[in-house]
Design a protein around this motif. Structure first.
Motif, PDB file in Angstrom:
ATOM      1  N   MET A 211     -23.803 -46.437   0.546  1.00  0.00           N
ATOM      2  CA  MET A 211     -22.903 -46.707   1.511  1.00  0.00           C
ATOM      3  C   MET A 211     -22.134 -46.134   2.050  1.00  0.00           C
ATOM      4  N   ASN A 212     -22.508 -46.628   3.505  1.00  0.00           N
ATOM      5  CA  ASN A 212     -21.256 -45.860   4.064  1.00  0.00           C
ATOM      6  C   ASN A 212     -19.689 -47.419   4.432  1.00  0.00           C
ATOM      7  N   PHE A 213     -18.514 -47.051   3.254  1.00  0.00           N
ATOM      8  CA  PHE A 213     -18.008 -47.763   2.922  1.00  0.00           C
ATOM      9  C   PHE A 213     -16.591 -47.117   4.332  1.00  0.00           C
ATOM     10  N   SER A 214     -16.545 -46.560   4.824  1.00  0.00           N
ATOM     11  CA  SER A 214     -15.409 -46.599   6.166  1.00  0.00           C
ATOM     12  C   SER A 214     -16.387 -46.636   7.427  1.00  0.00           C
ATOM     13  N   ARG A 215     -17.065 -47.446   7.540  1.00  0.00           N
ATOM     14  CA  ARG A 215     -17.564 -48.110   8.901  1.00  0.00           C
ATOM     15  C   ARG A 215     -17.293 -47.365  10.633  1.00  0.00           C
ATOM     16  N   ALA A 216     -17.396 -46.581  10.076  1.00  0.00           N
ATOM     17  CA  ALA A 216     -16.359 -45.871  11.611  1.00  0.00           C
ATOM     18  C   ALA A 216     -17.294 -44.805  11.969  1.00  0.00           C
ATOM     19  N   PRO A 217     -18.925 -44.954  12.689  1.00  0.00           N
ATOM     20  CA  PRO A 217     -19.647 -43.793  12.801  1.00  0.00           C
ATOM     21  C   PRO A 217     -18.751 -42.791  13.989  1.00  0.00           C
ATOM     22  N   GLY A 218     -19.065 -41.039  14.202  1.00  0.00           N
ATOM     23  CA  GLY A 218     -18.122 -40.022  14.864  1.00  0.00           C
ATOM     24  C   GLY A 218     -16.838 -40.589  14.147  1.00  0.00           C
ATOM     25  N   THR A 219     -16.645 -40.555  13.184  1.00  0.00           N
ATOM     26  CA  THR A 219     -15.436 -40.083  12.734  1.00  0.00           C
ATOM     27  C   THR A 219     -15.377 -39.591  11.503  1.00  0.00           C
TER      28      THR A 219
ATOM     29  N   ILE B 120      -7.243 -33.685  10.337  1.00  0.00           N
ATOM     30  CA  ILE B 120      -6.814 -34.562  10.132  1.00  0.00           C
ATOM     31  C   ILE B 120      -5.714 -35.438   8.970  1.00  0.00           C
ATOM     32  N   ASP B 121      -5.427 -36.948   8.405  1.00  0.00           N
ATOM     33  CA  ASP B 121      -4.727 -36.880   7.433  1.00  0.00           C
ATOM     34  C   ASP B 121      -5.415 -37.611   6.204  1.00  0.00           C
ATOM     35  N   ILE B 122      -4.354 -37.944   5.239  1.00  0.00           N
ATOM     36  CA  ILE B 122      -4.770 -38.558   3.804  1.00  0.00           C
ATOM     37  C   ILE B 122      -5.111 -40.129   4.936  1.00  0.00           C
ATOM     38  N   TRP B 123      -6.135 -41.010   3.917  1.00  0.00           N
ATOM     39  CA  TRP B 123      -5.691 -42.401   4.227  1.00  0.00           C
ATOM     40  C   TRP B 123      -6.264 -42.372   2.958  1.00  0.00           C
ATOM     41  N   LYS B 124      -5.719 -44.628   2.611  1.00  0.00           N
ATOM     42  CA  LYS B 124      -6.185 -45.006   1.451  1.00  0.00           C
ATOM     43  C   LYS B 124      -7.762 -45.975   2.263  1.00  0.00           C
ATOM     44  N   LEU B 125      -8.790 -45.519   1.464  1.00  0.00           N
ATOM     45  CA  LEU B 125      -9.769 -46.885   1.580  1.00  0.00           C
ATOM     46  C   LEU B 125      -9.805 -47.438   1.117  1.00  0.00           C
ATOM     47  N   LYS B 126      -9.958 -48.742   1.161  1.00  0.00           N
ATOM     48  CA  LYS B 126     -10.176 -49.859   0.743  1.00  0.00           C
ATOM     49  C   LYS B 126     -12.616 -49.796  -0.297  1.00  0.00           C
ATOM     50  N   LEU B 127     -12.470 -49.712  -1.201  1.00  0.00           N
ATOM     51  CA  LEU B 127     -14.182 -49.919  -1.762  1.00  0.00           C
ATOM     52  C   LEU B 127     -14.947 -50.503  -1.646  1.00  0.00           C
ATOM     53  N   ASP B 128     -14.743 -51.700  -0.524  1.00  0.00           N
ATOM     54  CA  ASP B 128     -15.398 -53.016  -0.657  1.00  0.00           C
ATOM     55  C   ASP B 128     -16.410 -52.924   1.060  1.00  0.00           C
ATOM     56  N   GLY B 129     -17.204 -52.117   0.889  1.00  0.00           N
ATOM     57  CA  GLY B 129     -17.582 -51.861   2.454  1.00  0.00           C
ATOM     58  C   GLY B 129     -17.083 -52.092   3.614  1.00  0.00           C
ATOM     59  N   THR B 130     -15.974 -53.218   3.101  1.00  0.00           N
ATOM     60  CA  THR B 130     -16.148 -53.656   5.223  1.00  0.00           C
ATOM     61  C   THR B 130     -15.591 -52.480   5.511  1.00  0.00           C
TER      62      THR B 130
ATOM     63  N   ALA C 105      -9.185 -37.952   7.200  1.00  0.00           N
ATOM     64  CA  ALA C 105     -10.357 -38.451   7.987  1.00  0.00           C
ATOM     65  C   ALA C 105      -8.945 -38.911   9.177  1.00  0.00           C
ATOM     66  N   ASP C 106      -9.993 -38.254  10.438  1.00  0.00           N
ATOM     67  CA  ASP C 106      -8.888 -38.506  11.361  1.00  0.00           C
ATOM     68  C   ASP C 106      -8.855 -39.410  12.285  1.00  0.00           C
ATOM     69  N   ARG C 107      -8.758 -40.402  12.018  1.00  0.00           N
ATOM     70  CA  ARG C 107      -8.055 -41.518  12.862  1.00  0.00           C
ATOM     71  C   ARG C 107      -7.387 -42.240  13.739  1.00  0.00           C
ATOM     72  N   GLN C 108      -6.478 -41.105  13.313  1.00  0.00           N
ATOM     73  CA  GLN C 108      -5.328 -41.053  14.580  1.00  0.00           C
ATOM     74  C   GLN C 108      -5.915 -40.252  15.910  1.00  0.00           C
ATOM     75  N   CYS C 109      -7.018 -39.830  15.798  1.00  0.00           N
ATOM     76  CA  CYS C 109      -7.214 -39.211  17.629  1.00  0.00           C
ATOM     77  C   CYS C 109      -7.753 -40.600  17.997  1.00  0.00           C
ATOM     78  N   GLU C 110      -7.787 -41.388  18.106  1.00  0.00           N
ATOM     79  CA  GLU C 110      -8.576 -42.541  18.945  1.00  0.00           C
ATOM     80  C   GLU C 110      -6.578 -43.046  19.519  1.00  0.00           C
ATOM     81  N   ARG C 111      -5.630 -42.867  18.810  1.00  0.00           N
ATOM     82  CA  ARG C 111      -4.289 -43.135  19.611  1.00  0.00           C
ATOM     83  C   ARG C 111      -3.680 -41.677  19.866  1.00  0.00           C
TER      84      ARG C 111
END
Length: 107
Positions: A1-9, A43-53, A27-33
């Motif tokens: 399952m893809n928990f991050s739901r963020a293709p291309g990241t 990359i930096d360290i992120w905390k991701l909730k494992l609920d699938g959203t 994760a590289d999510r900060q690259c957007e900004r």
């Protein structure tokens, strides 16, 4: 399952929190900004909730704000009180680091 739901990241799981509800992710999510190139070098360290959203994502480190810096290889303590991780330069290959740091969640 893809928990991050963020293709291309870039998302690499590094450790599960003791409650089993969250994981630490490189994760590289900060690259957007910031406009930086995506990938393991930014990359930096992120905390991701494992609920699938993919919505429960919280940034924990801000090494990318330092010119040429990144944080990686997070390990969560078994009691969930802290996280150990390494600092590195964006130009370094995976696994290279310059020290282990401690991030305290609770004391």
């Amino acid at each position: 399952m893809n928990f991050s739901r963020a293709p291309g990241t870039y998302n690499e799981v590094e450790g599960i929190f003791p409650d089993g509800l969250y994981t630490a992710v490189e994760a590289d999510r900060q690259c957007e900004r910031l406009g930086a190139t995506r990938g393991s070098g930014n990359i930096d360290i992120w905390k991701l909730k494992l609920d699938g959203t993919g919505k429960g994502l919280t940034r924990l480190t801000y090494f990318k704000r330092l010119r040429g810096g990144k944080a990686s290889n997070a390990v969560i303590s078994t009691d969930g009180r802290f996280m150990a991780f390494q600092s590195a330069r964006t130009s370094d290959p995976a696994g290279v680091g310059y020290g282990i740091l401690i991030y305290w969640f609770k004391r």
